[in-house]
Write a protein that holds these residues in place. Structure first.
Motif, PDB file in Angstrom:
ATOM      1  N   SER A  14       0.833  -1.207   0.000  1.00 41.47           N
ATOM      2  CA  SER A  14       0.000   0.000   0.000  1.00 41.47           C
ATOM      3  C   SER A  14       0.866   1.256   0.000  1.00 41.47           C
ATOM      4  N   ALA A  15       1.909   1.260   0.838  1.00 43.65           N
ATOM      5  CA  ALA A  15       2.805   2.413   0.902  1.00 43.65           C
ATOM      6  C   ALA A  15       3.521   2.621  -0.435  1.00 43.65           C
ATOM      7  N   MET A  16       3.993   1.527  -1.042  1.00 44.79           N
ATOM      8  CA  MET A  16       4.696   1.631  -2.320  1.00 44.79           C
ATOM      9  C   MET A  16       3.747   2.055  -3.433  1.00 44.79           C
ATOM     10  N   ASN A  17       2.531   1.549  -3.390  1.00 46.00           N
ATOM     11  CA  ASN A  17       1.510   1.921  -4.367  1.00 46.00           C
ATOM     12  C   ASN A  17       1.322   3.441  -4.387  1.00 46.00           C
ATOM     13  N   ASP A  18       1.216   4.043  -3.201  1.00 45.95           N
ATOM     14  CA  ASP A  18       1.026   5.501  -3.104  1.00 45.95           C
ATOM     15  C   ASP A  18       2.197   6.255  -3.725  1.00 45.95           C
ATOM     16  N   VAL A  19       3.423   5.799  -3.447  1.00 46.69           N
ATOM     17  CA  VAL A  19       4.620   6.451  -3.986  1.00 46.69           C
ATOM     18  C   VAL A  19       4.645   6.332  -5.508  1.00 46.69           C
ATOM     19  N   ILE A  20       4.372   5.140  -6.019  1.00 46.64           N
ATOM     20  CA  ILE A  20       4.425   4.890  -7.462  1.00 46.64           C
ATOM     21  C   ILE A  20       3.397   5.755  -8.192  1.00 46.64           C
ATOM     22  N   PHE A  21       2.178   5.824  -7.672  1.00 47.11           N
ATOM     23  CA  PHE A  21       1.147   6.643  -8.312  1.00 47.11           C
ATOM     24  C   PHE A  21       1.516   8.118  -8.278  1.00 47.11           C
ATOM     25  N   LYS A  22       2.147   8.561  -7.191  1.00 45.45           N
ATOM     26  CA  LYS A  22       2.573   9.965  -7.076  1.00 45.45           C
ATOM     27  C   LYS A  22       3.522  10.349  -8.210  1.00 45.45           C
ATOM     28  N   HIS A  23       4.323   9.400  -8.659  1.00 45.36           N
ATOM     29  CA  HIS A  23       5.313   9.667  -9.706  1.00 45.36           C
ATOM     30  C   HIS A  23       4.815   9.303 -11.109  1.00 45.36           C
ATOM     31  N   GLY A  24       3.551   8.926 -11.231  1.00 43.98           N
ATOM     32  CA  GLY A  24       2.986   8.635 -12.544  1.00 43.98           C
ATOM     33  C   GLY A  24       3.377   7.277 -13.101  1.00 43.98           C
ATOM     34  N   GLY A  25       3.792   6.363 -12.237  1.00 44.52           N
ATOM     35  CA  GLY A  25       4.126   5.015 -12.682  1.00 44.52           C
ATOM     36  C   GLY A  25       2.877   4.163 -12.821  1.00 44.52           C
ATOM     37  N   THR A  26       2.963   3.149 -13.665  1.00 42.73           N
ATOM     38  CA  THR A  26       1.889   2.175 -13.835  1.00 42.73           C
ATOM     39  C   THR A  26       2.349   0.859 -13.224  1.00 42.73           C
TER      40      THR A  26
END
Length: 194
Positions: free
Chosen positions: A44-56
């Motif tokens: 969940s924590a990594m998901n938030d970081v990845i979405f913040k940077h526009g990653g899929t």
């Protein structure tokens, strides 16, 4: 608006692979309930970081994560690498905040390693009528996975091609590595943590 229903196509993408070193064997010590709670909090924590940077997020493979930059959202090649590296740095920062959670269940030495490589890959939906996934396939994906496997726990490694897309003060040599299934030594670089 973005669509993932387009036909498969060759695209330039940066691929990020992350993995918790030793989590699979360590999780056997703590049992399925605590392991599930830890893994879900971590993802969940990594998901938030990845979405913040526009990653899929391409997929979760246990504690491993595969992320695309440049598909389906189009980005320049420089943007792909720069976003992937900024994301990786923030993932490592988030991992530091999660450490007490791992320590509380006796997993004191839990570290994440991250590998990044940018290049061409076939991107699209693959599978069957019953189940398909939007994913990337090809040598670029394999190379990124091998870089992650060679990475020192707690670090971020990038390929030589990626190094050229980053400012000089954002990378330093990691050394030459033999990567499984690849010919010759590959020079890799570290993105130092801040």
């Amino acid at each position: 608006e973005l669509s993932m229903d387009k036909p498969a196509e060759m695209r330039s993408v940066a691929i990020l692979f992350s993995d918790l070193c030793g989590f699979t064997s360590a999780s056997e010590q703590i049992g399925p309930g605590p392991m599930s709670d830890l893994l879900n909090a971590y993802l969940s924590a990594m998901n938030d970081v990845i979405f913040k940077h526009g990653g899929t997020i391409d997929k979760f493979i246990g504690d491993a994560i595969m992320v695309l930059f440049g598909a389906p959202l189009s980005l320049t090649e420089d943007e792909q690498v720069q976003r992937a590296c900024a994301c990786a740095l923030d993932m490592q920062k988030a991992m530091r905040t999660l450490k007490p959670m791992f320590v509380a269940v006796g997993l004191d030495e839990m570290n994440m390693r991250i590998g990044i490589h940018q290049g061409d890959a076939v991107v699209g939906n693959f599978g069957s009528d019953q189940r398909s996934d939007y994913t990337a396939i090809g040598p670029t994906v394999n190379f990124a996975s091998r870089i992650e496997s060679a990475c020192t726990p707690g670090e971020i490694f990038v390929s030589e091609a990626d190094r050229a897309r980053l400012p000089d003060d954002q990378v330093r040599p990691a050394g030459d590595f033999e990567l499984k299934g690849m010919e010759g030594l590959k020079t890799l670089f570290v993105v130092p943590l801040r």
